[in-house]
Design a protein around this motif. Structure first.
Motif, PDB file in Angstrom:
ATOM      1  N   VAL A 151      -4.357   5.649   9.853  1.00  0.00           N
ATOM      2  CA  VAL A 151      -3.055   6.068   9.339  1.00  0.00           C
ATOM      3  C   VAL A 151      -2.529   5.063   8.314  1.00  0.00           C
ATOM      4  O   VAL A 151      -1.935   5.445   7.292  1.00  0.00           O
ATOM      5  CB  VAL A 151      -2.056   6.254  10.499  1.00  0.00           C
ATOM      6  CG1 VAL A 151      -0.630   6.449   9.977  1.00  0.00           C
ATOM      7  CG2 VAL A 151      -2.470   7.453  11.348  1.00  0.00           C
ATOM      8  N   PHE A 152      -2.781   3.784   8.551  1.00  0.00           N
ATOM      9  CA  PHE A 152      -2.373   2.766   7.582  1.00  0.00           C
ATOM     10  C   PHE A 152      -3.001   3.049   6.214  1.00  0.00           C
ATOM     11  O   PHE A 152      -2.314   3.013   5.182  1.00  0.00           O
ATOM     12  CB  PHE A 152      -2.795   1.381   8.072  1.00  0.00           C
ATOM     13  CG  PHE A 152      -2.432   0.264   7.130  1.00  0.00           C
ATOM     14  CD1 PHE A 152      -1.217  -0.386   7.247  1.00  0.00           C
ATOM     15  CD2 PHE A 152      -3.312  -0.136   6.135  1.00  0.00           C
ATOM     16  CE1 PHE A 152      -0.878  -1.417   6.374  1.00  0.00           C
ATOM     17  CE2 PHE A 152      -2.990  -1.168   5.260  1.00  0.00           C
ATOM     18  CZ  PHE A 152      -1.776  -1.810   5.382  1.00  0.00           C
ATOM     19  N   GLY A 153      -4.298   3.312   6.196  1.00  0.00           N
ATOM     20  CA  GLY A 153      -4.976   3.583   4.938  1.00  0.00           C
ATOM     21  C   GLY A 153      -4.446   4.818   4.246  1.00  0.00           C
ATOM     22  O   GLY A 153      -4.264   4.837   3.021  1.00  0.00           O
ATOM     23  N   LEU A 154      -4.173   5.867   5.000  1.00  0.00           N
ATOM     24  CA  LEU A 154      -3.680   7.114   4.421  1.00  0.00           C
ATOM     25  C   LEU A 154      -2.277   6.938   3.833  1.00  0.00           C
ATOM     26  O   LEU A 154      -1.984   7.441   2.745  1.00  0.00           O
ATOM     27  CB  LEU A 154      -3.683   8.217   5.482  1.00  0.00           C
ATOM     28  CG  LEU A 154      -5.071   8.666   5.957  1.00  0.00           C
ATOM     29  CD1 LEU A 154      -4.948   9.535   7.202  1.00  0.00           C
ATOM     30  CD2 LEU A 154      -5.797   9.427   4.845  1.00  0.00           C
ATOM     31  N   LEU A 155      -1.406   6.228   4.551  1.00  0.00           N
ATOM     32  CA  LEU A 155      -0.071   5.974   4.017  1.00  0.00           C
ATOM     33  C   LEU A 155      -0.141   5.121   2.758  1.00  0.00           C
ATOM     34  O   LEU A 155       0.508   5.427   1.747  1.00  0.00           O
ATOM     35  CB  LEU A 155       0.789   5.268   5.071  1.00  0.00           C
ATOM     36  CG  LEU A 155       1.308   6.098   6.242  1.00  0.00           C
ATOM     37  CD1 LEU A 155       1.969   5.189   7.265  1.00  0.00           C
ATOM     38  CD2 LEU A 155       2.287   7.169   5.772  1.00  0.00           C
ATOM     39  N   SER A 156      -0.928   4.068   2.804  1.00  0.00           N
ATOM     40  CA  SER A 156      -1.005   3.135   1.680  1.00  0.00           C
ATOM     41  C   SER A 156      -1.525   3.804   0.415  1.00  0.00           C
ATOM     42  O   SER A 156      -0.995   3.587  -0.677  1.00  0.00           O
ATOM     43  CB  SER A 156      -1.890   1.946   2.043  1.00  0.00           C
ATOM     44  OG  SER A 156      -1.363   1.226   3.135  1.00  0.00           O
ATOM     45  N   GLU A 157      -2.546   4.628   0.558  1.00  0.00           N
ATOM     46  CA  GLU A 157      -3.147   5.221  -0.641  1.00  0.00           C
ATOM     47  C   GLU A 157      -2.268   6.298  -1.267  1.00  0.00           C
ATOM     48  O   GLU A 157      -2.435   6.626  -2.442  1.00  0.00           O
ATOM     49  CB  GLU A 157      -4.524   5.798  -0.316  1.00  0.00           C
ATOM     50  CG  GLU A 157      -4.532   7.021   0.554  1.00  0.00           C
ATOM     51  CD  GLU A 157      -5.933   7.473   0.935  1.00  0.00           C
ATOM     52  OE1 GLU A 157      -6.081   8.634   1.345  1.00  0.00           O
ATOM     53  OE2 GLU A 157      -6.881   6.663   0.808  1.00  0.00           O
ATOM     54  N   GLN A 158      -1.322   6.830  -0.523  1.00  0.00           N
ATOM     55  CA  GLN A 158      -0.466   7.875  -1.075  1.00  0.00           C
ATOM     56  C   GLN A 158       0.862   7.359  -1.610  1.00  0.00           C
ATOM     57  O   GLN A 158       1.600   8.092  -2.260  1.00  0.00           O
ATOM     58  CB  GLN A 158      -0.228   8.964  -0.032  1.00  0.00           C
ATOM     59  CG  GLN A 158      -1.508   9.703   0.341  1.00  0.00           C
ATOM     60  CD  GLN A 158      -1.257  10.963   1.144  1.00  0.00           C
ATOM     61  OE1 GLN A 158      -0.400  11.761   0.800  1.00  0.00           O
ATOM     62  NE2 GLN A 158      -2.007  11.135   2.222  1.00  0.00           N
ATOM     63  N   LEU A 159       1.184   6.098  -1.361  1.00  0.00           N
ATOM     64  CA  LEU A 159       2.398   5.524  -1.919  1.00  0.00           C
ATOM     65  C   LEU A 159       2.248   5.283  -3.417  1.00  0.00           C
ATOM     66  O   LEU A 159       1.168   4.908  -3.897  1.00  0.00           O
ATOM     67  CB  LEU A 159       2.733   4.207  -1.222  1.00  0.00           C
ATOM     68  CG  LEU A 159       3.450   4.307   0.118  1.00  0.00           C
ATOM     69  CD1 LEU A 159       3.489   2.949   0.799  1.00  0.00           C
ATOM     70  CD2 LEU A 159       4.864   4.841  -0.064  1.00  0.00           C
ATOM     71  N   GLU A 160       3.326   5.482  -4.143  1.00  0.00           N
ATOM     72  CA  GLU A 160       3.347   5.243  -5.586  1.00  0.00           C
ATOM     73  C   GLU A 160       3.572   3.751  -5.846  1.00  0.00           C
ATOM     74  O   GLU A 160       4.653   3.225  -5.565  1.00  0.00           O
ATOM     75  CB  GLU A 160       4.462   6.067  -6.235  1.00  0.00           C
ATOM     76  CG  GLU A 160       4.715   5.772  -7.687  1.00  0.00           C
ATOM     77  CD  GLU A 160       3.459   5.856  -8.538  1.00  0.00           C
ATOM     78  OE1 GLU A 160       3.029   4.792  -9.053  1.00  0.00           O
ATOM     79  OE2 GLU A 160       2.916   6.969  -8.676  1.00  0.00           O
ATOM     80  N   PRO A 161       2.575   3.035  -6.373  1.00  0.00           N
ATOM     81  CA  PRO A 161       2.718   1.584  -6.535  1.00  0.00           C
ATOM     82  C   PRO A 161       3.785   1.190  -7.550  1.00  0.00           C
ATOM     83  O   PRO A 161       4.313   0.077  -7.493  1.00  0.00           O
ATOM     84  CB  PRO A 161       1.335   1.125  -6.994  1.00  0.00           C
ATOM     85  CG  PRO A 161       0.701   2.350  -7.563  1.00  0.00           C
ATOM     86  CD  PRO A 161       1.230   3.511  -6.785  1.00  0.00           C
ATOM     87  N   GLU A 162       4.106   2.076  -8.480  1.00  0.00           N
ATOM     88  CA  GLU A 162       5.103   1.733  -9.508  1.00  0.00           C
ATOM     89  C   GLU A 162       6.527   2.020  -9.047  1.00  0.00           C
ATOM     90  O   GLU A 162       7.476   1.686  -9.735  1.00  0.00           O
ATOM     91  CB  GLU A 162       4.816   2.539 -10.785  1.00  0.00           C
ATOM     92  CG  GLU A 162       3.442   2.284 -11.385  1.00  0.00           C
ATOM     93  CD  GLU A 162       3.221   0.827 -11.741  1.00  0.00           C
ATOM     94  OE1 GLU A 162       4.182   0.182 -12.208  1.00  0.00           O
ATOM     95  OE2 GLU A 162       2.099   0.314 -11.534  1.00  0.00           O
ATOM     96  N   SER A 163       6.657   2.654  -7.902  1.00  0.00           N
ATOM     97  CA  SER A 163       8.001   3.002  -7.421  1.00  0.00           C
ATOM     98  C   SER A 163       8.748   1.751  -7.002  1.00  0.00           C
ATOM     99  O   SER A 163       8.207   0.888  -6.308  1.00  0.00           O
ATOM    100  CB  SER A 163       7.905   3.956  -6.224  1.00  0.00           C
ATOM    101  OG  SER A 163       9.148   4.057  -5.571  1.00  0.00           O
ATOM    102  N   PRO A 164      10.012   1.618  -7.423  1.00  0.00           N
ATOM    103  CA  PRO A 164      10.797   0.460  -6.962  1.00  0.00           C
ATOM    104  C   PRO A 164      11.124   0.609  -5.485  1.00  0.00           C
ATOM    105  O   PRO A 164      11.201   1.719  -4.964  1.00  0.00           O
ATOM    106  CB  PRO A 164      12.068   0.537  -7.820  1.00  0.00           C
ATOM    107  CG  PRO A 164      12.200   1.990  -8.152  1.00  0.00           C
ATOM    108  CD  PRO A 164      10.775   2.507  -8.295  1.00  0.00           C
ATOM    109  N   GLY A 165      11.307  -0.517  -4.812  1.00  0.00           N
ATOM    110  CA  GLY A 165      11.717  -0.461  -3.414  1.00  0.00           C
ATOM    111  C   GLY A 165      13.113   0.130  -3.293  1.00  0.00           C
ATOM    112  O   GLY A 165      13.880   0.181  -4.248  1.00  0.00           O
ATOM    113  N   ILE A 166      13.444   0.572  -2.116  1.00  0.00           N
ATOM    114  CA  ILE A 166      14.761   1.130  -1.861  1.00  0.00           C
ATOM    115  C   ILE A 166      15.744  -0.010  -1.717  1.00  0.00           C
ATOM    116  O   ILE A 166      15.549  -0.911  -0.905  1.00  0.00           O
ATOM    117  CB  ILE A 166      14.730   1.992  -0.590  1.00  0.00           C
ATOM    118  CG1 ILE A 166      13.741   3.143  -0.768  1.00  0.00           C
ATOM    119  CG2 ILE A 166      16.102   2.507  -0.231  1.00  0.00           C
ATOM    120  CD1 ILE A 166      13.420   3.865   0.511  1.00  0.00           C
TER     121      ILE A 166
END
Length: 266
Positions: A249-264
């Motif tokens: 699940v860690f790998g699946l979440l990580s690969e689908q996050l947008e790396p350029e998105s600013p943090g909240i």
């Protein structure tokens, strides 16, 4: 790591619970910190005073970092440092809820080596020492083995599911849950009660240090929102979010996050 560090943290957490539960959360005196930093109650301060006295006396060579103590650069010169949140989930505590925790950790040159998360109102004590596994009330715990997001239950606040944080704006399908204490969310992942957790906002070290070790000792993975290992006792003690889960699940979440998105930043 001295062999007795975990025992020391456990004793201190139990004593913290006795102090905090003397207060009725909804009637405890409460103040709002400057700059929107959230509430603090007389229970937070009482617990912090006890912990600072007890832990610093037991380990005078260790540095000190706590949410409720004015920070000092002195800790940066110490190899080992206490990282403490006297009450994680102060809003929940002040509302009279049972869902708040004491979060205690020791970091050695940036890596957490002993950790306790204690919820006295729920009688839950999570603990870990480096290389010795993780426990809940003395019983060994392990992260979930779920390997698909579609069947996963992930602890996350609603802002984490904004499309801008995910590749091509596609938010993955998983069941979202929430708990008010960040430390408790991490402990629940270590326990296998939930399959993952994430927060994309900048996160204070005292909220996540204990959970980082407990998850890793429960055979899980834990990183910042960019997949980088968490390192502690930084000059500015705030990290770039947290993702934690079993390996799949860690790998699946990580690969689908947008790396350029600013943090909240809320």
């Amino acid at each position: 790591m001295p062999a007795t560090d975990l025992h020391l943290l456990t004793e201190a957490a139990v004593e913290a619970g006795k102090i905090a539960t003397r207060y009725s959360g909804s009637t405890a005196q409460r103040w709002d910190k400057p700059d929107g930093a959230g509430p603090v109650t007389e229970a937070d301060l009482a617990v912090n005073a006890m912990l600072e006295q007890k832990l610093s006396a037991a380990r005078p060579g260790y540095g000190w970092l706590s949410e409720e103590t004015e920070d000092s650069a002195d800790r940066l010169s110490r190899d080992r440092v206490f990282i403490i949140d006297p009450i994680d989930g102060t809003r929940s505590f002040a509302e009279g809820s049972r869902t708040w925790a004491h979060s205690l950790a020791i970091a050695d040159r940036g890596e957490v080596t002993a950790a306790v998360i204690y919820l006295p109102r729920r009688d839950l004590l999570y603990a870990a020492a480096k290389g010795q596994g993780a426990t809940l009330n003395g019983e060994t715990i392990r992260v979930s083995a779920i390997n698909t997001l579609e069947t996963a239950e992930v602890l996350a606040a609603k802002p984490n599911l904004q499309p801008r944080h995910w590749r091509q704006g596609q938010v993955p399908e998983f069941k979202r849950n929430y708990r008010p204490s960040l430390a408790y969310r991490m402990a629940l992942v270590a326990q296998g009660r939930f399959d993952g957790m994430m927060t994309l906002r900048p996160s204070w070290e005292w909220d996540i240090a204990a959970g980082d070790l407990i998850i890793r000792e429960a055979s899980g993975l834990c990183s910042d929102r960019m997949g980088q290992p968490l390192r502690f006792n930084n000059p500015h003690p705030r990290l770039n979010g947290v993702i934690a889960a079993g390996s799949e699940v860690f790998g699946l979440l990580s690969e689908q996050l947008e790396p350029e998105s600013p943090g909240i930043v809320t």
